[in-house]
Design an enzyme around this catalytic site. Structure first.
Site, PDB file in Angstrom:
ATOM      1  N   ALA A  35      -2.223 -42.692  24.340  1.00 17.91           N
ATOM      2  CA  ALA A  35      -1.982 -43.009  25.758  1.00 17.91           C
ATOM      3  C   ALA A  35      -2.296 -41.829  26.677  1.00 17.91           C
ATOM      4  CB  ALA A  35      -0.535 -43.473  25.939  1.00 17.91           C
ATOM      5  N   HIS A  37      -4.864 -39.726  26.393  1.00 18.42           N
ATOM      6  CA  HIS A  37      -6.294 -39.813  26.685  1.00 18.42           C
ATOM      7  C   HIS A  37      -6.568 -40.965  27.666  1.00 18.42           C
ATOM      8  CE1 HIS A  37      -6.456 -38.077  22.457  1.00 18.42           C
ATOM      9  NE2 HIS A  37      -7.170 -37.204  23.127  1.00 18.42           N
ATOM     10  N   MET A 186       2.427 -36.244  24.039  1.00 20.10           N
ATOM     11  CA  MET A 186       1.585 -36.971  23.076  1.00 20.10           C
ATOM     12  C   MET A 186       0.454 -36.073  22.596  1.00 20.10           C
ATOM     13  SD  MET A 186       1.219 -40.837  24.339  1.00 20.10           S
ATOM     14  CE  MET A 186       2.666 -41.868  24.493  1.00 20.10           C
TER      15      MET A 186
HETATM   16  P1  AMP Z   1      -8.290 -33.761  22.650  1.00 20.31           P
HETATM   17  O1  AMP Z   1      -8.866 -35.027  22.144  1.00 20.31           O
HETATM   18  O2  AMP Z   1      -7.001 -33.372  22.021  1.00 20.31           O
HETATM   19  O3  AMP Z   1      -9.304 -32.642  22.715  1.00 20.31           O
HETATM   20  O4  AMP Z   1      -7.915 -34.046  24.160  1.00 20.31           O
HETATM   21  C1  AMP Z   1      -8.888 -34.551  25.073  1.00 20.31           C
HETATM   22  C2  AMP Z   1      -8.328 -34.459  26.455  1.00 20.31           C
HETATM   23  O5  AMP Z   1      -7.124 -35.211  26.549  1.00 20.31           O
HETATM   24  C3  AMP Z   1      -7.975 -33.014  26.856  1.00 20.31           C
HETATM   25  O6  AMP Z   1      -8.359 -32.790  28.206  1.00 20.31           O
HETATM   26  C4  AMP Z   1      -6.474 -32.991  26.684  1.00 20.31           C
HETATM   27  O7  AMP Z   1      -5.837 -32.047  27.510  1.00 20.31           O
HETATM   28  C5  AMP Z   1      -6.099 -34.406  27.080  1.00 20.31           C
HETATM   29  N1  AMP Z   1      -4.793 -34.788  26.528  1.00 20.31           N
HETATM   30  C6  AMP Z   1      -4.399 -34.691  25.229  1.00 20.31           C
HETATM   31  N2  AMP Z   1      -3.107 -35.096  25.110  1.00 20.31           N
HETATM   32  C7  AMP Z   1      -2.685 -35.427  26.355  1.00 20.31           C
HETATM   33  C8  AMP Z   1      -1.448 -35.902  26.894  1.00 20.31           C
HETATM   34  N3  AMP Z   1      -0.372 -36.102  26.120  1.00 20.31           N
HETATM   35  N4  AMP Z   1      -1.373 -36.132  28.223  1.00 20.31           N
HETATM   36  C9  AMP Z   1      -2.463 -35.924  29.025  1.00 20.31           C
HETATM   37  N5  AMP Z   1      -3.658 -35.480  28.585  1.00 20.31           N
HETATM   38  C10 AMP Z   1      -3.771 -35.237  27.274  1.00 20.31           C
END
Ligand code: AMP
Length: 285
Positions: A35, A37, A186
């Protein structure tokens, strides 16, 4: 939604949209979508125009003893979630497509200082990997707007700095952290937590909230707040990498005049390394 794996196909699509005068919003991810993402994707869609998401587990941002091989990969489910969220194009390259010259490219993007503090001190080279892959993705996608989560606050600061310093004509937008009902931010890495660990993990958010509320109501002894926060996490069996109060702009330790602060924590719990943060505006004294 169209799914492409080659850079040339992204360029062709983007060119056609540009010729039609459309704006492009971009959300880079490592997949295994949740959620958090999806909230970025909803923010991207509010910018109108076309929306592109990338899914790429970037080997360059993982250390030799980190979880690159085991990082959860769920491409079919990710594609369904992106399509349902109204994504126009999913870019899912393999490592050879992104690093044709090998996993350690001769050209790398390094954002000094911000990249070596906090998480950078515990994950050497991590933010060089992030800055390099995001610069490559920006050059491939050439979006007008790119959205990143405030959950990874240091990453957001690194990318803002890189985009400004390298003159990318891209507006960088930070999106608020999406949390579980008990406050845990998350993250794909929450899956690494055993049941008992998952039960204590919300202590990170609770400790951050306590420090943030103390700062908002005038607490001035930052070292005492940092110590109390770290001790609270250690008491839950976590190995604390840091619990610290910084200024939002550049993550340097705040001077008394700084009002826009962020409290950041990183702690290891079982197989997971958890990070979280809360922004706070310090009251004028
Ligand atoms: P990742 O797939 O972990 O590299 O994350 C991709 C993007 O989603 C990055 O910009 C993260 O900061 C963002 N993201 C990951 N978890 C969350 C969350 N719980 N709330 C908001 N954005 C998130």
């Amino acid at each position: 939604m169209q799914t492409v794996t080659h850079i040339a196909d992204v360029r062709a699509r983007v060119l056609a949209w540009r010729r039609a005068g459309e704006r492009i919003a971009f959300v880079p991810t490592m997949g295994n979508l949740h959620a958090g993402h999806i909230s970025l994707i909803e923010l991207a869609r509010r910018h109108g125009g076309r929306f592109i998401a990338s899914i790429f587990v970037n080997p360059m941002q993982f250390g030799p003893n980190e979880d690159f091989t085991h990082y959860p990969r769920t491409p079919a489910r990710d594609a369904e979630m992106l399509a349902a969220a109204g994504c126009d194009l999913m870019f899912m390259p393999d490592v050879g497509e992104m690093y044709a010259q090998g996993a350690t490219p001769p050209t790398r993007v390094e954002v000094p200082e911000i990249s070596t503090m906090l998480c950078g001190a515990f994950r050497p080279g991590h933010f060089d990997g992030v800055a390099t892959v995001v610069a490559k993705l920006f050059n491939i996608v050439q979006p007008d707007v790119a959205i990143f989560g405030e959950k990874d606050f240091q990453q957001l600061v690194v990318i803002r700095r890189m985009a400004a310093d390298l003159c990318f004509p891209i507006t960088i937008i930070g999106a608020p952290t999406v949390r579980e009902p008990d406050g845990l931010a998350m993250s794909s890495r929450n899956q690494y937590l055993a049941e008992a660990e998952r039960a204590v993990a919300p202590a990170i958010h609770a400790a951050l909230a306590e420090a943030a509320s103390a700062l908002a109501t005038g607490a001035a002894d930052l070292a005492a707040l940092e110590h109390a926060g770290a001790a609270r996490l250690a008491a839950q069996g976590m190995q604390v990498d840091y619990f610290t109060v910084r200024r939002r702009l550049d993550l340097e330790p705040p001077v008394p005049a700084d009002r826009e602060l962020v409290v950041l924590a990183a702690a290891r719990l079982g197989k997971a390394r958890l990070i979280d943060n809360l922004q706070v505006d310090r009251s004028a004294t």
